[in-house]
Design a protein around this motif. Structure first.
Motif, short mmCIF file in Angstrom:
data_model
loop_
_atom_site.label_atom_id
_atom_site.label_comp_id
_atom_site.label_asym_id
_atom_site.label_seq_id
_atom_site.Cartn_x
_atom_site.Cartn_y
_atom_site.Cartn_z
N ALA A 261 -51.01 31.59 -43.44
CA ALA A 261 -51.76 32.60 -44.20
C ALA A 261 -51.30 34.02 -43.83
N ALA A 262 -51.11 34.28 -42.55
CA ALA A 262 -50.70 35.61 -42.12
C ALA A 262 -49.30 35.96 -42.62
N CYS A 263 -48.38 35.01 -42.56
CA CYS A 263 -47.01 35.28 -43.01
C CYS A 263 -46.96 35.49 -44.52
N GLY B 109 -55.63 24.75 -36.89
CA GLY B 109 -56.06 26.13 -37.13
C GLY B 109 -54.94 27.13 -36.92
N SER B 110 -54.13 26.91 -35.91
CA SER B 110 -53.01 27.81 -35.64
C SER B 110 -51.97 27.76 -36.75
N ALA C 293 -42.91 31.64 -42.23
CA ALA C 293 -44.03 30.75 -41.87
C ALA C 293 -43.53 29.37 -41.49
N GLY D 22 -52.50 26.86 -39.91
CA GLY D 22 -53.08 27.49 -41.10
C GLY D 22 -53.11 29.00 -41.00
N GLY D 23 -53.48 29.50 -39.85
CA GLY D 23 -53.50 30.95 -39.65
C GLY D 23 -52.12 31.57 -39.72
N THR D 24 -51.14 30.88 -39.17
CA THR D 24 -49.77 31.38 -39.20
C THR D 24 -49.24 31.45 -40.63
N THR E 230 -44.07 27.85 -37.83
CA THR E 230 -44.82 26.60 -37.71
C THR E 230 -44.04 25.57 -36.90
#
Length: 84
Positions: A37-39, A30-31, A67, A33-35, A71
């Motif tokens: 997507a946010a970047c 989840g972290s 990203a 994927g969120g990273t 990651t």
């Protein structure tokens, strides 16, 4: 009688691995994927505000580079290494 195999030492969550803890593995997924997507989203947004032409594409490319770096640092932190 307890039947222990040679793989029991790999299941210990305290040895720096994920062990049998699925919550820790799902947290990493989840972290990551969120990273990403946010970047990408932030890169697209900044690029589209800066330029009318190919700014959004350049912003997403820059966001992707950020990203990947984030990651790598995130995975190092999760597996117990030092994130420099």
């Amino acid at each position: 009688m307890v039947n222990s195999s040679h793989n029991d030492k790999n299941r210990d969550a305290g040895n720096g691995n994920f062990g049998d803890n699925p919550w820790r593995a799902m947290g990493l997924i989840g972290s990551v994927g969120g990273t990403i997507a946010a970047c990408l989203g932030l890169g697209y947004w900044i690029g589209s505000k800066m330029n009318d032409g190919y700014g959004a594409i350049a912003g997403m490319a820059a966001g992707f580079v950020v990203a990947v770096i984030m990651t790598i640092l995130l995975i190092r932190t999760f597996i117990g290494g030092k994130a420099k």
